[in-house]
Design a protein around this motif. Structure first.
Motif, mmCIF file in Angstrom:
data_model
loop_
_atom_site.group_PDB
_atom_site.id
_atom_site.type_symbol
_atom_site.label_atom_id
_atom_site.label_comp_id
_atom_site.label_asym_id
_atom_site.label_seq_id
_atom_site.Cartn_x
_atom_site.Cartn_y
_atom_site.Cartn_z
ATOM 1 N N GLY A 27 -65.981 0.155 80.961
ATOM 2 C CA GLY A 27 -65.168 0.841 81.968
ATOM 3 C C GLY A 27 -63.709 0.489 81.827
ATOM 4 O O GLY A 27 -63.026 0.989 80.952
ATOM 5 N N ALA A 28 -63.228 -0.410 82.663
ATOM 6 C CA ALA A 28 -61.813 -0.785 82.650
ATOM 7 C C ALA A 28 -61.486 -1.780 81.543
ATOM 8 O O ALA A 28 -60.318 -2.076 81.311
ATOM 9 C CB ALA A 28 -61.425 -1.387 83.998
ATOM 10 N N ALA A 29 -62.478 -2.275 80.843
ATOM 11 C CA ALA A 29 -62.242 -3.272 79.795
ATOM 12 C C ALA A 29 -63.061 -2.948 78.554
ATOM 13 O O ALA A 29 -64.124 -2.335 78.644
ATOM 14 C CB ALA A 29 -62.611 -4.666 80.300
ATOM 15 N N THR A 30 -62.546 -3.341 77.410
ATOM 16 C CA THR A 30 -63.293 -3.287 76.159
ATOM 17 C C THR A 30 -63.532 -4.732 75.756
ATOM 18 O O THR A 30 -62.578 -5.493 75.565
ATOM 19 C CB THR A 30 -62.512 -2.534 75.066
ATOM 20 O OG1 THR A 30 -62.209 -1.229 75.547
ATOM 21 C CG2 THR A 30 -63.322 -2.437 73.795
ATOM 22 N N ILE A 31 -64.795 -5.116 75.681
ATOM 23 C CA ILE A 31 -65.148 -6.510 75.441
ATOM 24 C C ILE A 31 -66.085 -6.616 74.250
ATOM 25 O O ILE A 31 -66.719 -5.632 73.857
ATOM 26 C CB ILE A 31 -65.780 -7.143 76.691
ATOM 27 C CG1 ILE A 31 -67.000 -6.354 77.169
ATOM 28 C CG2 ILE A 31 -64.762 -7.221 77.819
ATOM 29 C CD1 ILE A 31 -67.676 -6.913 78.413
ATOM 30 N N GLY A 32 -66.167 -7.805 73.673
ATOM 31 C CA GLY A 32 -67.008 -7.985 72.507
ATOM 32 C C GLY A 32 -67.655 -9.350 72.456
ATOM 33 O O GLY A 32 -67.227 -10.289 73.131
ATOM 34 N N LEU A 33 -68.682 -9.440 71.639
ATOM 35 C CA LEU A 33 -69.431 -10.664 71.422
ATOM 36 C C LEU A 33 -69.583 -10.869 69.928
ATOM 37 O O LEU A 33 -70.091 -9.991 69.232
ATOM 38 C CB LEU A 33 -70.810 -10.561 72.085
ATOM 39 C CG LEU A 33 -71.834 -11.630 71.748
ATOM 40 C CD1 LEU A 33 -71.342 -13.010 72.196
ATOM 41 C CD2 LEU A 33 -73.178 -11.297 72.381
ATOM 42 N N TYR A 34 -69.123 -12.020 69.429
ATOM 43 C CA TYR A 34 -69.329 -12.402 68.036
ATOM 44 C C TYR A 34 -70.439 -13.436 67.993
ATOM 45 O O TYR A 34 -70.433 -14.397 68.769
ATOM 46 C CB TYR A 34 -68.058 -12.999 67.417
ATOM 47 C CG TYR A 34 -68.369 -13.706 66.118
ATOM 48 C CD1 TYR A 34 -68.520 -12.981 64.946
ATOM 49 C CD2 TYR A 34 -68.562 -15.080 66.080
ATOM 50 C CE1 TYR A 34 -68.842 -13.616 63.757
ATOM 51 C CE2 TYR A 34 -68.887 -15.724 64.894
ATOM 52 C CZ TYR A 34 -69.031 -14.992 63.737
ATOM 53 O OH TYR A 34 -69.373 -15.624 62.577
ATOM 54 N N LEU A 35 -71.402 -13.253 67.103
ATOM 55 C CA LEU A 35 -72.458 -14.227 66.865
ATOM 56 C C LEU A 35 -72.530 -14.508 65.370
ATOM 57 O O LEU A 35 -72.483 -13.572 64.564
ATOM 58 C CB LEU A 35 -73.814 -13.702 67.346
ATOM 59 C CG LEU A 35 -73.963 -13.446 68.837
ATOM 60 C CD1 LEU A 35 -75.276 -12.728 69.127
ATOM 61 C CD2 LEU A 35 -73.889 -14.752 69.605
ATOM 62 N N SER A 36 -72.639 -15.780 65.001
ATOM 63 C CA SER A 36 -72.726 -16.133 63.585
ATOM 64 C C SER A 36 -74.040 -15.662 62.972
ATOM 65 O O SER A 36 -74.144 -15.511 61.752
ATOM 66 C CB SER A 36 -72.554 -17.636 63.379
ATOM 67 O OG SER A 36 -73.575 -18.356 64.044
ATOM 68 N N ARG A 37 -75.030 -15.431 63.801
ATOM 69 C CA ARG A 37 -76.262 -14.752 63.391
ATOM 70 C C ARG A 37 -76.870 -14.108 64.622
ATOM 71 O O ARG A 37 -76.707 -14.592 65.736
ATOM 72 C CB ARG A 37 -77.249 -15.691 62.715
ATOM 73 C CG ARG A 37 -78.022 -16.573 63.634
ATOM 74 C CD ARG A 37 -79.191 -17.273 62.921
ATOM 75 N NE ARG A 37 -79.929 -18.118 63.820
ATOM 76 C CZ ARG A 37 -80.901 -17.709 64.627
ATOM 77 N NH1 ARG A 37 -81.262 -16.442 64.632
ATOM 78 N NH2 ARG A 37 -81.528 -18.547 65.427
ATOM 79 N N VAL A 38 -77.570 -13.020 64.424
ATOM 80 C CA VAL A 38 -78.188 -12.280 65.526
ATOM 81 C C VAL A 38 -79.561 -12.882 65.813
ATOM 82 O O VAL A 38 -80.378 -13.020 64.906
ATOM 83 C CB VAL A 38 -78.335 -10.791 65.159
ATOM 84 C CG1 VAL A 38 -79.075 -10.040 66.242
ATOM 85 C CG2 VAL A 38 -76.970 -10.179 64.922
ATOM 86 N N PRO A 39 -79.828 -13.244 67.070
ATOM 87 C CA PRO A 39 -81.163 -13.743 67.405
ATOM 88 C C PRO A 39 -82.219 -12.654 67.209
ATOM 89 O O PRO A 39 -81.951 -11.471 67.399
ATOM 90 C CB PRO A 39 -81.071 -14.110 68.883
ATOM 91 C CG PRO A 39 -79.630 -14.173 69.197
ATOM 92 C CD PRO A 39 -78.941 -13.266 68.231
#
Length: 119
Positions: A27-39
């Motif tokens: 919505g009002a923000a664009t956010i992200g998540l970095y993971l060194s590996r995907v569970p």
């Protein structure tokens, strides 16, 4: 999501031992998540490096995992969501992305030293 693309299909393109950056329009923000590996599905992973990113509004900011307190889960994936910074004691999460990729939520996190990213 509306086009039939979901978290499983998106993460299926990423090998289990490869890093990933997921970006969500909240919505009002664009956010992200970095993971060194995907569970893997139904896995709680504490052996991953993680970072949160707020791309907008304003100047982009990154928040790297700084602490792993007791009862803290770095990353977890279920059939309903992918989350990071899950605090068992409070039930809060630094970032949680729903499996349909249509929604997500963020809480302030002491472990990431981050504010709520989507509000």
């Amino acid at each position: 999501s509306e086009d039939g693309y979901d978290l499983d299909r998106a993460l299926g393109k990423v090998g289990a031992r490869l890093p990933a950056l997921l970006v969500l329009d909240a919505g009002a923000a664009t956010i992200g998540l970095y993971l060194s590996r995907v569970p893997l599905e139904n896995e709680r992973a504490d052996d991953v490096d993680a970072a949160l990113v707020r791309f907008a509004p304003g100047t982009p900011e990154a928040f790297r995992l700084a602490d792993r307190p007791p009862g803290f889960v770095t990353a977890a994936r279920t059939t309903a969501f992918l989350g990071a910074g899950l605090d068992a004691a409070s039930g809060l999460s630094a970032l949680k992305i729903n499996s349909d990729l249509a929604a997500g939520a963020s809480d302030a996190s002491a472990a990431f030293r981050s504010p709520r990213l989507d509000g």
